[in-house]
Design a protein around this motif. Structure first.
Motif, PDB file in Angstrom:
ATOM      1  N   TRP A  49       0.898  -1.064   0.159  1.00 43.78           N
ATOM      2  CA  TRP A  49      -0.029  -0.019   0.015  1.00 43.78           C
ATOM      3  C   TRP A  49       0.926   1.299   0.109  1.00 43.78           C
ATOM      4  CZ3 TRP A  49      -1.296  -3.745   3.922  1.00 43.78           C
ATOM      5  CH2 TRP A  49      -2.458  -4.627   3.604  1.00 43.78           C
ATOM      6  N   ARG A 165      -3.944   4.175   0.882  1.00 44.71           N
ATOM      7  CA  ARG A 165      -4.097   2.936   0.317  1.00 44.71           C
ATOM      8  C   ARG A 165      -5.120   2.721  -0.933  1.00 44.71           C
ATOM      9  NH1 ARG A 165      -4.703  -1.830   4.896  1.00 44.71           N
ATOM     10  NH2 ARG A 165      -2.567  -1.263   5.980  1.00 44.71           N
ATOM     11  N   ASN A 169      -3.604   1.659  -4.964  1.00 41.92           N
ATOM     12  CA  ASN A 169      -4.121   0.485  -5.161  1.00 41.92           C
ATOM     13  C   ASN A 169      -5.373   0.865  -6.069  1.00 41.92           C
ATOM     14  OD1 ASN A 169      -3.513  -2.295  -4.136  1.00 41.92           O
ATOM     15  ND2 ASN A 169      -2.787  -0.739  -2.655  1.00 41.92           N
TER      16      ASN A 169
END
Length: 480
Positions: A49, A165, A169
């Motif tokens: 992350w 995060r 992602n």
């Protein structure tokens, strides 16, 4: 699968690279045993992350920018954008689809057991993991890191904003994203979001980007981001946030309908909002209160990384707040592991290797934006605040190596020199591809190499590192 034993020589709570280093160094070359307790993924924030996915997202835009400034290549590239699907697929190759099996295999091959679950201290050398009690013969290491902070701005948390995060992602690129913050996470995320085609508006509470760096670094990065289409609002106050149909759609996916942000009385509408406004130590439920320590705060340690003089308890990495960078956390993990091993073997701790000193004014860092910002040590302002008699030497990066690297190269370098010792106490390099320059500065700073001695460290020609010669020449000219 959880190991059968409940007794180990070393227990590490937190399975990121920092905890991995501490466990490895504490037992390698011996018959000692170690366990890592992890409630998420072994490999931690950096692997899944933060460091790895973010740099995987940033590198393609860097390559494209270089190509667009290289005759013979730019004609082939033209104004073609990045292939977003290919960029995200490469990112996935580094995060393994959030599958940590390879990291677990590494741990087991190093003799480290992996225990799944949430670990918390219950007393001296005892750790409870979801009802199971583990006991350490020698040491317990806390390596739980930090989590993203979301300010209590009216409506912000209810809007289900992205945090770091989500940005690393990313699976859906917002048409327009508002980025709250102006630090490392904010500027790096803005860089790859722009490269993926998003419109980016940065809402910065302070008066500059990268406020902890030299002022010229933030100015150059702001200019580079603006050139790529970013809108940057400085000295801005986010007053409230509202959102239509906020929903938990998954990490990196747009979390509902349009987002309305009121900034200094003006409404901005975006498709998503990214909060990059700092980090909070992940120490709220570690059982610190059972030892008379305060929960939910950074954990104070000495240079052996011991907590409050407790010879068996250590805290390494971001959770101790000393130098919140992966490479510095791993360094602390190595030091703590060496200390644990030495104590287990009854050895002296007199050697320098048993004290973490690099995070006392010797911290290197690279920020990856359209321009890399590579720095080590103190800024001019921090050096003056510490009472150092400061001399500044600064030069634009305009050498044969930089002109060969790409057309339209633009960068700047600065040394902060202690006049009394004639040594460098800080250095900052800003420009394309300058990340590799900072280690030379780190070695010079840590080794207290005098400027007279550096004159004999001849940079290779034609490389960007020739800027060292230009800085030293400027210093000689000033002296005369």
């Amino acid at each position: 699968m959880a190991p059968e034993s409940s007794e180990f020589d070393v227990i590490v709570i937190g399975g990121g690279p920092v905890g991995e280093n501490a466990a490895q160094y504490a037992i390698q070359g011996s018959d000692r045993t170690a366990a890592i307790v992890e409630h998420e993924l072994v490999g931690g924030e950096c692997s899944y992350w933060a460091c790895m996915p973010s740099k995987a997202l940033l590198r393609p835009s860097e390559v494209l920018d270089t190509a667009r400034n290289m005759p013979g290549v730019k004609e082939l590239v033209g104004d073609q954008p990045l292939d977003a699907d290919a960029v995200l697929a490469r990112r996935e190759s580094f995060t393994h689809g959030l599958d940590d099996s390879s990291q677990v295999s590494w741990a087991e091959s190093a003799g480290i057991s992996v225990v799944r679950g949430h670990g918390r201290l219950t007393g001296e050398k005892t750790v409870e993991v979801d009802g199971r009690t583990l006991t350490a013969r020698h040491a317990v290491v806390l390596a739980t890191g930090t989590t993203a902070s979301v300010p209590n701005t009216p409506g912000l948390r209810d809007a289900r904003p992205w945090i770091s995060r989500d940005a690393t992602n990313i699976h859906e690129t917002p048409g327009h994203i508002a980025v709250i913050g102006g630090g490392v996470v904010a500027t790096e995320a803005a860089t790859w979001l722009l490269s993926l085609g998003a419109k980016v508006t940065m809402i910065v509470r302070g008066s500059s980007l990268l406020a902890g760096s030299e002022p010229f670094a933030g100015e150059l990065v702001a200019s580079a981001l603006k050139e790529r289409g970013a809108t940057i609002m400085l000295d801005a106050s986010l007053e409230s946030v509202s959102r239509e149909n906020p929903a938990d759609t998954g990490i990196g996916r747009i979390h509902g309908g349009p987002v309305g942000l009121v900034v200094d009385g003006t409404e901005i509408v975006a498709d998503e909002i990214l909060v990059a406004a700092g980090r909070t130590p992940a120490s709220a439920d570690l059982g610190l209160s059972t030892l008379g320590l305060e929960e939910g705060h950074y954990i104070d340690v000495d240079d052996h990384l011991n907590v409050s003089g407790l010879e068996w308890l250590y805290a390494v990495g971001d959770v101790n707040g000393r130098a919140p960078l992966t490479h510095m956390g791993k360094y602390q993990g190595r030091v703590a592991g060496d200390v644990i091993a030495a104590r287990a073997e009854g050895k002296s701790l007199d050697s320098k290797r048993f004290r973490a000193t690099a995070d006392h004014g010797q911290v290197p860092q690279v920020v990856f934006t359209p321009l890399e910002v590579a720095s080590v040590g103190l800024t001019e302002a921090k050096a003056r605040k510490e009472g150092i008699d400061v001399e500044i030497v600064a030069q634009d990066i305009a050498v044969a190596g930089s002109s060969l690297q790409q057309d339209n190269y633009s960068g700047r370098a600065q040394l902060v020199i202690d006049r009394d010792t004639d040594t460098i106490v800080g250095a900052t390099f800003v420009g394309p591809g300058v990340a590799e320059l900072v280690h030379a500065a780190t070695v010079a700073l840590v080794g207290k190499v005098s400027l007279d001695d550096l004159w004999h460290a001849v940079p290779s020609y034609p490389t960007v590192s020739e800027i060292w010669l230009r800085l030293l020449e400027a210093r000689r000219t000033a002296d005369h």
